[in-house]
Motif scaffolding. Structure first.
Motif, PDB file in Angstrom:
ATOM      1  N   LEU A 106       6.455  -5.410  10.265  1.00  0.00           N
ATOM      2  CA  LEU A 106       5.554  -5.360   9.323  1.00  0.00           C
ATOM      3  C   LEU A 106       5.487  -4.930   8.067  1.00  0.00           C
ATOM      4  N   ARG A 107       6.299  -3.547   8.337  1.00  0.00           N
ATOM      5  CA  ARG A 107       6.687  -2.741   7.041  1.00  0.00           C
ATOM      6  C   ARG A 107       7.529  -3.648   6.105  1.00  0.00           C
ATOM      7  N   PHE A 108       8.624  -4.099   6.700  1.00  0.00           N
ATOM      8  CA  PHE A 108       9.267  -4.977   5.964  1.00  0.00           C
ATOM      9  C   PHE A 108       8.632  -6.297   5.174  1.00  0.00           C
ATOM     10  N   ALA A 109       7.801  -6.838   6.157  1.00  0.00           N
ATOM     11  CA  ALA A 109       7.061  -7.869   5.583  1.00  0.00           C
ATOM     12  C   ALA A 109       6.184  -7.394   4.313  1.00  0.00           C
ATOM     13  N   ARG A 110       5.273  -6.399   4.385  1.00  0.00           N
ATOM     14  CA  ARG A 110       4.617  -5.838   3.517  1.00  0.00           C
ATOM     15  C   ARG A 110       5.467  -5.442   2.227  1.00  0.00           C
ATOM     16  N   ASP A 111       6.474  -4.823   2.512  1.00  0.00           N
ATOM     17  CA  ASP A 111       7.381  -4.450   1.269  1.00  0.00           C
ATOM     18  C   ASP A 111       7.905  -5.725   0.424  1.00  0.00           C
ATOM     19  N   LEU A 112       8.343  -6.733   1.311  1.00  0.00           N
ATOM     20  CA  LEU A 112       8.981  -7.942   0.600  1.00  0.00           C
ATOM     21  C   LEU A 112       7.610  -8.852  -0.021  1.00  0.00           C
ATOM     22  N   HIS A 113       6.467  -8.627   0.432  1.00  0.00           N
ATOM     23  CA  HIS A 113       5.364  -9.209  -0.282  1.00  0.00           C
ATOM     24  C   HIS A 113       5.070  -8.475  -1.346  1.00  0.00           C
ATOM     25  N   ASP A 114       4.984  -7.041  -1.326  1.00  0.00           N
ATOM     26  CA  ASP A 114       4.411  -6.352  -2.529  1.00  0.00           C
ATOM     27  C   ASP A 114       5.429  -6.315  -3.756  1.00  0.00           C
ATOM     28  N   LEU A 115       6.804  -6.413  -3.360  1.00  0.00           N
ATOM     29  CA  LEU A 115       7.900  -6.203  -4.377  1.00  0.00           C
ATOM     30  C   LEU A 115       8.154  -7.582  -4.857  1.00  0.00           C
ATOM     31  N   LEU A 116       8.370  -8.427  -4.160  1.00  0.00           N
ATOM     32  CA  LEU A 116       8.985  -9.771  -4.605  1.00  0.00           C
ATOM     33  C   LEU A 116       7.647 -10.684  -5.292  1.00  0.00           C
ATOM     34  N   GLY A 117       6.642 -10.601  -4.550  1.00  0.00           N
ATOM     35  CA  GLY A 117       5.236 -11.285  -5.196  1.00  0.00           C
ATOM     36  C   GLY A 117       5.180 -11.098  -6.655  1.00  0.00           C
ATOM     37  N   GLY A 163      15.744   0.364   3.759  1.00  0.00           N
ATOM     38  CA  GLY A 163      14.814   1.220   4.000  1.00  0.00           C
ATOM     39  C   GLY A 163      13.666   1.243   2.921  1.00  0.00           C
ATOM     40  N   TYR A 164      12.873   2.302   2.629  1.00  0.00           N
ATOM     41  CA  TYR A 164      11.756   2.299   1.732  1.00  0.00           C
ATOM     42  C   TYR A 164      12.101   2.460   0.623  1.00  0.00           C
ATOM     43  N   ARG A 165      11.317   1.867  -0.477  1.00  0.00           N
ATOM     44  CA  ARG A 165      11.711   2.093  -1.855  1.00  0.00           C
ATOM     45  C   ARG A 165      10.636   2.889  -2.595  1.00  0.00           C
ATOM     46  N   ASP A 166      10.964   4.018  -3.278  1.00  0.00           N
ATOM     47  CA  ASP A 166      10.016   4.665  -3.911  1.00  0.00           C
ATOM     48  C   ASP A 166       9.717   3.927  -5.297  1.00  0.00           C
ATOM     49  N   LEU A 186      -2.376  -3.654   1.317  1.00  0.00           N
ATOM     50  CA  LEU A 186      -2.968  -2.308   0.609  1.00  0.00           C
ATOM     51  C   LEU A 186      -3.714  -1.551   1.246  1.00  0.00           C
ATOM     52  N   ARG A 187      -4.814  -2.036   2.055  1.00  0.00           N
ATOM     53  CA  ARG A 187      -5.748  -1.223   2.986  1.00  0.00           C
ATOM     54  C   ARG A 187      -4.784  -0.625   4.208  1.00  0.00           C
ATOM     55  N   THR A 188      -3.782  -1.209   4.602  1.00  0.00           N
ATOM     56  CA  THR A 188      -3.099  -0.638   5.679  1.00  0.00           C
ATOM     57  C   THR A 188      -2.128   0.766   4.979  1.00  0.00           C
ATOM     58  N   ARG A 189      -1.625   0.331   3.710  1.00  0.00           N
ATOM     59  CA  ARG A 189      -0.958   1.188   3.278  1.00  0.00           C
ATOM     60  C   ARG A 189      -1.799   2.553   2.853  1.00  0.00           C
ATOM     61  N   PHE A 190      -3.014   2.357   2.262  1.00  0.00           N
ATOM     62  CA  PHE A 190      -3.993   3.205   1.797  1.00  0.00           C
ATOM     63  C   PHE A 190      -4.564   4.279   2.959  1.00  0.00           C
ATOM     64  N   ALA A 191      -4.876   3.397   3.975  1.00  0.00           N
ATOM     65  CA  ALA A 191      -5.321   4.190   5.143  1.00  0.00           C
ATOM     66  C   ALA A 191      -4.727   5.196   5.901  1.00  0.00           C
ATOM     67  N   ALA A 192      -3.269   4.655   5.811  1.00  0.00           N
ATOM     68  CA  ALA A 192      -2.263   5.339   6.294  1.00  0.00           C
ATOM     69  C   ALA A 192      -2.130   6.969   5.844  1.00  0.00           C
ATOM     70  N   ILE A 193      -2.450   7.021   4.559  1.00  0.00           N
ATOM     71  CA  ILE A 193      -2.577   8.396   3.762  1.00  0.00           C
ATOM     72  C   ILE A 193      -3.927   9.036   3.397  1.00  0.00           C
ATOM     73  N   GLY A 194      -4.882   8.324   4.032  1.00  0.00           N
ATOM     74  CA  GLY A 194      -6.164   8.865   3.882  1.00  0.00           C
ATOM     75  C   GLY A 194      -6.736   8.278   2.642  1.00  0.00           C
TER      76      GLY A 194
END
Length: 368
Positions: free
Chosen positions: A157-168, A216-219, A316-324
């Motif tokens: 799921l993390r990989f799919a989210r990163d691909l969607h967010d970065l490549l979209g 891995g993760y991209r900042d 986005l909701r998943t990412r932001f919920a993870a950090i409050g």
């Protein structure tokens, strides 16, 4: 031990054979009760097996008297394994009392009474403990396998989210600039060459993003993404007002805000007929906020997609919920489409640690 007790008193061969057969039968029933599958037996099956073991355990007392006294331990364990705790432990205690009283009434000496009583107590507890330990080991192995499957799923799921967010965003920008180059190549070749250089830069960045995601993760940086978004929107004939005054942010917060900006700009490029867009980001010391506003709402089908939660907004909701943090999207009272996201300046989870940064946002040695 029971067979030796029977042999010790010189029982006839027939009675010895009966004793051996009964011991084997009790052993077989106990193996079935102690197996993992017995926890899934129906209530009727459990009752039938318990009654069978009670008959195999208590009836031989009539034939072998005190020599059979040590065989009540397995039955005591079955009471604990089959019955609910509120019935099993009292039944276990009553059986211990029964064997002591029975041997006293049968004329056993005091040492034999103590021996049979302790044997029943210890045998019952040992069989019960080993069986429960085996169950717990199986549960731990099953839980470990489930955790491994969950970890794999989360990484996918993390990989799919990163691909969607970065490549979209990158692919949308490549498409847009390619169409612009195609329109300008005959009438304004200098402008076309300039846009081609931008297109190549975006394509190279998309390739670098894919490599980083695979490792891995991209900042990401909100300020850099804001500059890139302004350039891309200008190429799409969208007038953009950009005001990013958040200052230096925690890397995790900076990345999720930049991801949200990419998602918002991607939606503008893909789904709407925007002519004006406002990008505003600010921080009050506790919370960092990003607000994207555009003058023309999405087409009706896209508004419904937003309301029902497309994959981009869900990511986005998943990412932001993870950090409050949180996400809010929809039409404002003025008819403009708004995407608002916010996150605490200091993330609430340990995501920063897993990404290789301490609480102050400075890079340190990664642990994951």
């Amino acid at each position: 031990m029971t067979i030796l007790n029977v042999v010790r008193v010189e029982q006839p061969a027939r009675q010895l054979a009966v004793c051996v057969g009964l011991v084997i039968a009790v052993f077989g029933v106990q193996v079935a009760v102690s197996s993992g599958g017995s926890r899934r037996w129906s209530t009727g099956t459990k009752a039938a097996v318990l009654l069978l073991q009670a008959a195999l355990t208590l009836a031989p007392l009539l034939l072998f008297s005190t020599n059979w006294g040590s065989m009540l331990g397995p039955f005591a364990a079955s009471l604990l394994l089959i019955l609910p705790a509120r019935y099993g432990w009292p039944g276990y205690g009553l059986l211990v009392v029964f064997i002591a009283v029975y041997n006293l009434l049968a004329g056993a000496t005091a040492d034999l009474v103590v021996y049979f009583t302790i044997s029943t107590i210890l045998t019952g507890l040992v069989i019960y403990g080993l069986t429960r330990l085996t169950d717990l080991v199986h549960q731990v192995h099953a839980a470990r396998e489930e955790l491994a499957r969950m970890a794999v799923t989360q990484e996918r799921l993390r990989f799919a989210r990163d691909l969607h967010d970065l490549l979209g965003y990158s692919l949308s920008a490549v498409t847009l600039k390619g169409e612009l180059v195609q329109r300008l190549i005959d009438t304004r070749p200098d402008k076309a060459r300039e846009q081609t250089a931008d297109l190549l830069q975006v394509a190279r960045q998309a390739l670098a993003d894919v490599r980083l995601v695979s490792r891995g993760y991209r900042d990401m940086s909100l300020s850099e993404e804001a500059e890139s978004a302004e350039s891309v929107l200008a190429a799409a004939d969208v007038r953009a007002e950009v005001d990013v005054t958040c200052g230096r942010l925690h890397p995790v917060v900076d990345t999720v805000l930049a991801t949200a900006l990419r998602e918002g700009v991607t939606n503008i490029l893909r789904h709407s007929r925007v002519r004006f867009c406002s990008i505003k980001a600010e921080s009050d010391g506790e919370t960092a906020r990003l607000l994207l506003t555009n003058d023309r709402p999405h087409e009706q089908r896209d508004v419904l997609s937003v309301r029902t939660g497309g994959s981009g907004l869900d990511n986005l909701r998943t990412r932001f919920a993870a950090i409050g943090g949180g996400v809010r999207a929809g039409l404002g009272v003025d008819g403009r489409y708004r995407l608002e996201v916010w996150a605490p300046v200091r993330p609430h989870s340990n995501d920063g640690e897993s990404r290789g940064f301490d609480s102050a946002g400075s890079e340190r040695t990664a642990v994951a």
